[in-house]
Design a protein around this motif. Structure first.
Motif, short mmCIF file in Angstrom:
data_model
loop_
_atom_site.label_atom_id
_atom_site.label_comp_id
_atom_site.label_asym_id
_atom_site.label_seq_id
_atom_site.Cartn_x
_atom_site.Cartn_y
_atom_site.Cartn_z
N GLY A 46 0.79 -1.23 0.00
CA GLY A 46 0.00 0.00 0.00
C GLY A 46 0.82 1.27 0.00
N TYR A 73 0.87 7.60 5.61
CA TYR A 73 0.23 6.29 5.54
C TYR A 73 -0.06 5.80 6.95
N SER A 75 -1.24 2.29 9.36
CA SER A 75 -1.41 0.84 9.46
C SER A 75 -1.98 0.50 10.82
N ASN A 81 -0.40 -3.94 6.14
CA ASN A 81 -1.09 -3.17 5.10
C ASN A 81 -1.08 -1.70 5.48
N TRP A 82 -0.94 -0.85 4.47
CA TRP A 82 -0.88 0.60 4.67
C TRP A 82 -1.94 1.28 3.83
N THR A 83 -2.52 2.34 4.39
CA THR A 83 -3.54 3.13 3.71
C THR A 83 -3.08 4.58 3.65
#
Length: 176
Positions: A46, A73, A75, A81-83
């Protein structure tokens, strides 16, 4: 330190909920160790900018990572996972008795994110970003960002200090 490349390490952080170690690198992203630094695993799903300038982990174990280009980002799963949370939105603002319309972009500017801190109240989740263009604040987990202070200054570090009644944010700049 098996698995960690020989590369410029920009930042370090430890997750207070499980003692996992994290490093941010210049060009290879984020690496995590679950065994006190003996072995490292790349954890970049991500993340689109692999130059990590800063890492911050709050008391719940939520991780924030800042990059050049205004990237932030988040998590919630130990880096698996990264947003991206820097994108903001565009909203319309009416002025002069609704005769003028302005569009407001609530994204972070295209600048280096040098430091991140956050704190939670019963109603909001505040995130502060120290950038090469001042301090920016989000009170909605990174959905929208607003200039908060020291605009035009490079904010190299941020520190959050909590008393019984208040939170204080301290900033270190390239100008003192």
């Amino acid at each position: 330190n098996a698995g960690l490349p020989t590369i410029d390490i920009r930042c370090l952080a430890v997750n207070p909920t499980n003692n996992y170690l994290f490093v941010g690198t210049s060009g290879a992203g984020i690496f995590r160790s679950i065994d006190n630094g003996e072995n490292w695993k790349s954890v970049n799903i991500g993340i689109t900018n692999l130059t990590i300038q800063t890492l911050y982990i709050d008391a719940r174990g939520y991780i924030l990572a800042g990059t050049p280009g205004g990237g932030v980002y988040s998590s919630k799963d130990n880096g698996e996972n990264w947003t991206p949370i820097n994108l903001g939105s565009v909203r319309v603002e009416y002025t002069n008795n609704n005769t003028n319309v302005n569009t407001i972009n609530t994204a972070l500017p295209n600048t280096v994110i040098r430091s991140l801190v956050s704190y939670i109240t019963s109603t909001n989740n505040y995130i502060f970003a120290g950038t090469d263009d001042g301090i920016y604040l989000s009170s909605d987990r990174g959905k929208n960002w607003y200039a908060k202070g020291l605009i035009g200054k490079a904010v190299m570090s941020l520190l959050i200090y909590q008393t019984e009644e208040n939170y204080y944010i301290f900033a270190g700049t390239d100008d003192g």
